[in-house]
Design an enzyme around this catalytic site. Structure first.
Site, PDB file in Angstrom:
ATOM      1  CB  SER A  33      -0.910   0.032   1.233  1.00  0.00           C
ATOM      2  OG  SER A  33      -1.554   1.293   1.356  1.00  0.00           O
TER       3      SER A  33
ATOM      4  CE1 TYR B   9      -4.362  -2.511   4.511  1.00  0.00           C
ATOM      5  CE2 TYR B   9      -3.618  -0.346   3.796  1.00  0.00           C
ATOM      6  CZ  TYR B   9      -4.070  -1.617   3.498  1.00  0.00           C
ATOM      7  OH  TYR B   9      -4.221  -2.000   2.183  1.00  0.00           O
TER       8      TYR B   9
END
Length: 247
Positions: A143, A156
């Site tokens: 990400s 995350y």
């Protein structure tokens, strides 16, 4: 010289029933690869993806597998080999995204997310390291939040930082095998995973973060994965930030 065509290659795509994983599966199948779609629980979407691929003349199989369960992942690779004869490409797109501040993050949720994102990546990559054929490719989905560092994304982003570390080190461990390992780090992409729980103002703010001033699409990311899975043989041990130019 190793052949780089994707014809008759076999790909496993985890998280392949929805979002980015689904588009990756469709793209690889359209390019001639047989595709094994691993899904955690949404059999209807996985079966629909298989049906679309077969209706368009491709070959696909859906297999239920928790990526963090080593026995399930072993069975996943077994199924790919039994059905299609081997494994050439592994795309690990399965993941969870749970957001909150560091101060308020629920630790049980942290463990659950990291079980899928970190342990799951490790388990899938472990089998890939043992079983992907010469000339193959492993692509993990990270990400751009590892760089963007938006508040509430710490847990995350930490899990995706681990994905990038696993990818680089595995690339080095596979020296001499002619297998590439890379990570693709999307920016904000218009998937249910990203859109869930966000209001229009928040979505618009994310869309304006890059110079193209739009959210990415799953197809945008699938195109990058396709390149790494096929002709992009000289890219190895890298994280490719597919985010439209977010700093």
């Amino acid at each position: 010289m190793t052949e780089t065509t994707t014809a008759r290659r076999v790909a496993i795509v985890t998280g392949g029933s929805r979002g980015i994983g689904r588009e990756v599966a469709l793209r690889l199948a359209a390019e001639g690869q047989a595709v094994v779609i691993a899904y955690a629980g949404n059999q209807a979407d996985a079966d629909a993806t298989v049906a679309q691929i077969t209706a368009e003349g491709g070959s696909a199989l859906a297999v239920r597998a928790d990526v963090a369960d080593e026995k399930a992942v072993l069975a996943l690779f077994d199924a790919a080999e039994q059905e299609f004869g081997g494994v050439d490409v592994v795309v690990n797109s399965a993941g969870l995204m749970i957001l909150n501040t560091v101060a308020d993050f629920d630790l049980d949720a942290l463990d659950r997310m990291h079980r899928t994102n970190i342990r799951g990546t490790f388990v899938v990559n472990q089998q890939a390291a043992r079983r992907v054929r010469e000339g193959g490719a492993v692509i993990n989905v990270s990400s751009s939040q590892t760089r963007i560092a938006t508040p509430t994304y710490a847990a995350y982003a930490a899990s995706k930082g681990a994905v990038e570390a696993i990818s680089l080190i595995l690339a080095r461990e596979l020296r001499g095998r002619d297998i590439t390992v890379n990570a693709v780090a999307p920016g904000p992409v218009a998937t249910d995973l990203f859109l869930n729980g966000k209001d229009e103002a928040t979505i618009e703010r994310f869309a304006k973060m890059n110079p193209l001033e739009r959210l990415g699409s799953p197809e945008d990311v699938a195109a990058v994965v396709s390149f790494l899975a096929g002709p992009g043989r000289w890219i190895n041990g890298q994280t490719i930030f597919a985010n439209g130019g977010v700093a």
